[in-house]
Enzyme design. Sequence first.
Site, PDB file in Angstrom:
ATOM      1  N   MET A 283      -2.238  -5.606  18.491  1.00 27.02           N
ATOM      2  CA  MET A 283      -1.590  -5.080  17.279  1.00 27.02           C
ATOM      3  C   MET A 283      -1.942  -3.606  17.148  1.00 27.02           C
ATOM      4  SD  MET A 283       0.297  -7.345  15.815  1.00 27.02           S
ATOM      5  CE  MET A 283       0.792  -6.144  14.569  1.00 27.02           C
TER       6      MET A 283
ATOM      7  N   HIS B  31       5.642 -14.678  17.500  1.00 29.11           N
ATOM      8  CA  HIS B  31       4.339 -14.125  17.116  1.00 29.11           C
ATOM      9  C   HIS B  31       3.911 -14.803  15.816  1.00 29.11           C
ATOM     10  CE1 HIS B  31       2.119 -10.195  15.695  1.00 29.11           C
ATOM     11  NE2 HIS B  31       1.291 -11.194  15.917  1.00 29.11           N
TER      12      HIS B  31
ATOM     13  N   MET C  70       5.201 -15.216   9.417  1.00 24.62           N
ATOM     14  CA  MET C  70       4.088 -14.843   8.528  1.00 24.62           C
ATOM     15  C   MET C  70       3.962 -15.861   7.403  1.00 24.62           C
ATOM     16  SD  MET C  70       4.950 -10.840   8.038  1.00 24.62           S
ATOM     17  CE  MET C  70       5.204  -9.747   9.423  1.00 24.62           C
TER      18      MET C  70
HETATM   19  C1  DX5 Z   1       4.049  -6.568  12.056  1.00 23.37           C
HETATM   20  C2  DX5 Z   1       4.884  -7.317  13.048  1.00 23.37           C
HETATM   21  C3  DX5 Z   1       5.699  -6.453  13.917  1.00 23.37           C
HETATM   22  C4  DX5 Z   1       6.735  -5.614  13.203  1.00 23.37           C
HETATM   23  C5  DX5 Z   1       6.852  -4.311  13.955  1.00 23.37           C
HETATM   24  O1  DX5 Z   1       3.110  -7.397  11.495  1.00 23.37           O
HETATM   25  O2  DX5 Z   1       4.068  -8.117  13.895  1.00 23.37           O
HETATM   26  O3  DX5 Z   1       6.318  -7.181  14.966  1.00 23.37           O
HETATM   27  O4  DX5 Z   1       7.992  -6.215  13.114  1.00 23.37           O
HETATM   28  O5  DX5 Z   1       7.637  -3.449  13.246  1.00 23.37           O
HETATM   29  P1  DX5 Z   1       7.727  -1.889  13.559  1.00 23.37           P
HETATM   30  O6  DX5 Z   1       8.183  -1.758  14.987  1.00 23.37           O
HETATM   31  O7  DX5 Z   1       8.703  -1.387  12.559  1.00 23.37           O
HETATM   32  O8  DX5 Z   1       6.332  -1.326  13.378  1.00 23.37           O
HETATM   33 ZN    ZN Z   2       4.980  -9.020  15.779  1.00 21.44          ZN
END
Ligand code: DX5
Ligand code: ZN
Length: 231
Positions: free
Chosen positions: A143, A72, A43
């Site tokens: 997502m 990702h 991120m």
């Molecule tokens: C959120 C991420 C996810 C996150 C998921 O922006 O892309 O990969 O780690 O976390 P959980 O499973 O806790 O929702």
């Molecule tokens: Zn993710």
Amino acid sequence: MENKTHRKYVLSPSILAADFTRLGEEIKAVEDAGATYLHVDVMDGIFVPSISFGMPVIASIRNCTKLIFDVHLMITEPERYVEDFINCGADIITLHLETLKEPEKVIALLRSKHVKVGLSVNPKTNIEEVFPYLHLVDMVLIMTVQPGFGGQKYLDYCTEKIVTLYEQIKKSNLMVDIEVDGGINEETLPIVLEAGANVIVAGSSVFRGDVHSNAKRFRQKIEEFIPVSNN
Ligand code: DX5
Ligand code: ZN
């Protein structure tokens, strides 16, 4: 033809929720428990509000596991960095459609480097927007929360997007994985599997508490769903 019996079902624990003081151990725990991928959330604080980690962390953990790195990228202009992520150990690179000016171009670049390619859409992006690129990618990541943070609640309206995408993949005779990411726990897991997802990201539900037994339970729940002819 693509159907549920010929698909590979994969658990991809997201290290965003891991204890970073024990990262190597926790990765080993999910590997021993039967995970296939390791989900690595990058991120940049621009495309999403938060900042996570980048190449040095990925390069370092590359030395401690054989898990497939499912990277990702939640970053603006990801074209600038894809080669760096490949060099530090990414096996699959997933880009957000919302960040791409010329999706075909970056997909071709990734193809030429022999990594797998994923395309991701935010909850508010229509799933139909990925249809023109389905024949070019290995995976679509839907997502199921707003990207940026772990530990959020699954957005129910995303289930329909999984169903629509799965129908389109079958109709087009393609082999494209459907990954879901965000709010997946033991309650929402059967919903996404039934809808057509086959790559399951789980952050907090794996890394909070006993990591090994959480991952094992998750893996078992996925296996219970897999059609008999697929074993
Ligand atoms: C959120 C991420 C996810 C996150 C998921 O922006 O892309 O990969 O780690 O976390 P959980 O499973 O806790 O929702
Ligand atoms: Zn993710």
